[in-house]
Design an enzyme around this catalytic site. Structure first.
Site, short mmCIF file in Angstrom:
data_model
loop_
_atom_site.label_atom_id
_atom_site.label_comp_id
_atom_site.label_asym_id
_atom_site.label_seq_id
_atom_site.Cartn_x
_atom_site.Cartn_y
_atom_site.Cartn_z
N TYR A 41 22.75 3.17 -23.39
CA TYR A 41 21.59 2.65 -22.95
C TYR A 41 21.91 2.08 -21.64
O TYR A 41 22.84 2.34 -20.89
CB TYR A 41 21.25 1.49 -23.96
N CYS A 57 26.47 5.66 -50.03
CA CYS A 57 25.91 6.31 -48.90
C CYS A 57 26.48 7.78 -48.84
O CYS A 57 27.68 7.88 -48.96
CB CYS A 57 26.19 5.58 -47.59
N ALA A 95 11.24 21.72 -72.81
CA ALA A 95 10.19 21.19 -73.01
C ALA A 95 9.05 22.63 -73.27
O ALA A 95 9.06 23.30 -72.59
CB ALA A 95 9.31 20.37 -71.90
#
Length: 643
Positions: A173, A343, A457
């Site tokens: 930055y 994580c 199912a």
């Protein structure tokens, strides 16, 4: 293992941090475009304070409306913003945590689409590798105005009730650019020698210190290793650390890297070792007496404890794992390690989402950024809920529905839970992924969900079950393209390779260069199964994955001589090879096996047969539309919460 350090207080200037768990700055994109705090932003931080993190350092607050690198980050460049951010500090303080405000100017790592329509400014006229917009060189007069703005922003930080202020001088930055030869090409008093390159940081520090007073904590975050040619390395970073202590800085936040796809230090994917830059923090700690904060892929409380005890740092940044589980410190203190949501360093929502200017998300935590919504208050009357499918979507649905007080039964057609996420843990560098599957299974057991394995199912047994709600989360199935020869015995599917259900050896062609195809090629190469070639119709591998992650994957394949063919279409699978077309030219590639990885389609053939359920039926995850694990888990959780 007893904790000797992790749960002991740490004094930073006149502020006492209750423990050594820290959340360092992460862009959330949860504020308004004008930098005002939202309820979503406040609840996000409050969850971490409530979960036991001792120190929270916010995302980078812009010092003026054009200083931002992302569109929806916070700001304290206007007195009108103070009130909303005071609500944030009040919310954090009620749980005993401390909160520092990070302030910055993004410099060249910005663009006019996110910073109010202004051309980025920097120490020198250079473009950012990611933002790609040429920055304008600042004049000395403009630099002095920015210094003043840093000071006035710091004054508002204190007025808003923050416990400290952090000057962001890292990760490429504005201030970082002035500090490094990588970007600073000036020939005036702000360029050249070390002292000149430190001049802006010194002026900013003096302005901040003058605004907040001698006892208010001031931290500086900077990259100890910029991991780029001409960038600062650890030798000069030791010099910076000693200078900061001499000035009166109270805490050093040891970060790493700058923006750039090829820069490993920005945010590390699962292909980097855990705690892989902690030696940098240790090197700084040796030359200063003030506290040093260490970071980078430290996601286990016991690992953090060992680093503290070994003297690598004084406080540990565990940021991405705070996204995965904001309650991690409390769970660790109580010894509930199996309940910590891990994580997995997939970068799906925490990094990739920031490019899109959307709120931060997490693959393993569907509640992230929805803390204000998923409150578990006003629970409905208990229902009998049936969930079909035991992958990530189905298990997340079961967990959410159980927490809302429903009686939950989960049917899985296979003999184990986990779905496609089990296979996802097999490629090199993705061992972390299995911890999430284990977490989900442990939560299913803890919550008392009735699990029936090898239970397929049908319309008949669903009708017989007689539930109040059914969630169909049967996931996706591998696509079987209509290619002549697809049924030959030398053809196998990627998922079967990863799960050990099929083998390939010799000259192997992987058809499909998406993330699954590339990872399967890596798996085969690492197992030394032969010569691997990846064929992809597009011009890029793993187009949907994060760029830094793709760079690591491609580097791995190059090291193991995995070949790639872009813009290539498979026309036919023959007995002796694969017929492909590239740029209009047809070629027969000899091979012994072909591994198909051409995407997935929803496995929802039962949907029409269940129409009798009406609005009792919800389809979630890949059974609705095949995307990725983060979207599937989020959809499953939402379906369960609102069952």
């Amino acid at each position: 293992m007893e904790y000797q350090s992790l749960f002991t207080p740490l004094k930073i200037a006149d502020c006492t941090i209750p423990n050594r768990f820290a959340v360092t700055a992460m862009v959330t994109n949860m504020c308004t475009e004008d930098g005002y705090a939202t309820e979503q932003y406040i609840k996000y931080h409050e969850a971490k304070a409530k979960g036991g993190f001792g120190l929270i350092i916010t995302e980078d607050y812009g010092i003026n409306p054009n200083a931002k690198g992302y569109k929806y980050v916070a700001g304290l460049f206007d007195d009108a913003q103070i009130e909303g951010h005071r609500k944030l500090t009040d919310a954090v303080h009620q749980h005993g945590a401390k909160i520092f405000c990070q302030i910055y100017h993004a410099g060249r790592q910005s663009n006019s689409l996110v910073n109010g329509g202004m051309q980025p400014v920097a120490c020198s006229p250079m473009s950012c590798p990611w933002n790609r917009e040429m920055a304008r060189e600042l004049s000395v007069e403009e630099i002095q105005e920015l210094v003043r703005q840093f000071g006035s922003t710091a004054a508002r930080v204190k007025q808003a009730g923050f416990d400290g202020v952090e000057i962001h001088a890292g990760n490429g930055y504005l201030i970082a650019g002035f500090m490094s030869f990588y970007e600073n090409k000036r020939t005036d008093e702000y360029g050249g020698c070390f002292n000149n390159r430190m001049r802006l940081l010194r002026e900013v520090y003096d302005a901040v210190r003058g605004a907040v007073g001698p006892d208010f904590p001031v931290s500086v975050r900077y990259s100890a290793d910029e991991h780029t040619l001409s960038g600062r390395g650890i030798a000069e970073s030791r010099m910076v650390a000693r200078l900061l202590e001499e000035w009166g800085v109270d805490l050093i936040n040891c970060s790493n890297g700058v923006y750039g796809t090829y820069n490993p230090g920005q945010v590390a994917p699962s292909y980097q070792p855990h705690a892989w830059t902690i030696d940098n923090a240790a090197a700084l700690k040796k030359v200063v007496k003030i506290p040093v904060l260490g970071v980078n892929s430290i996601d286990d409380p016991l690992m953090a404890e060992s680093l503290l005890e070994s003297g690598f740092c004084d406080i540990v940044g565990m940021s991405r794992c705070s996204l995965a589980d904001p309650e991690m410190p409390n769970k660790a203190k109580e010894g509930r390690f199996e309940e910590i949501r891990p994580c997995i360093r997939c970068m799906q929502g925490c990094v990739s989402g920031t490019y899109l200017q959307v709120p931060i998300r997490c693959c393993v935590n569907p509640e992230l950024n929805r803390e204000y919504e998923y409150t578990y208050e006003n629970k409905p009357s208990p229902k009998k809920v049936l969930i079909v499918g035991g992958g990530v979507a189905g298990m997340e649905a079961a967990i959410a529905a159980s927490r809302m007080g429903h009686k939950v039964t989960l049917w899985e057609a296979g003999d184990k839970l986990g779905g496609q996420f089990v296979a996802a843990a097999y490629p090199p560098g993705k061992g972390d992924f299995i911890t999430f599957t284990c977490y989900l299974i442990s939560q299913i057991k803890k919550l008392g969900v009735t699990v029936e394995l090898n239970k397929k199912a049908t319309a008949e047994n669903v009708r017989a079950f007689g539930g109040d709600k059914m969630i169909l989360a049967t996931g996706g199935l591998p696509n079987k393209p209509r290619i002549p020869g697809i049924d030959r015995p030398n053809v196998v599917f990627a998922e079967d390779i990863l799960l050990g259900k099929a083998q390939a050896e010799g000259r192997i062609i992987v058809a499909g260069g998406g993330e699954v195809g590339v990872e399967t090629a890596m798996y085969l190469a690492d197992a030394e199964r032969g010569q691997i070639t990846v064929i992809e119709m597009a011009d890029k591998l793993s187009a949907k994955a994060d760029g830094t992650k793709v760079v690591a994957m491609v580097r791995f394949m190059k090291e193991r001589d995995v070949r790639t063919m872009m813009n290539t279409k498979v026309l036919e699978i023959c007995e002796s090879g694969v017929l492909v077309e590239q740029e209009g030219q047809k070629t027969l590639l000899p091979c012994d096996a072909i591994v198909v990885s051409m995407g997935y389609h929803p496995n929802n053939g039962l949907k029409d047969e269940l129409s009798f359920l009406g609005d009792k039926l919800v389809i979630a995850g890949d059974a609705e539309a095949c995307t990725n694990a983060m979207e599937a888990g989020t959809a499953g959780f939402r379906a369960g919460y609102y069952a």
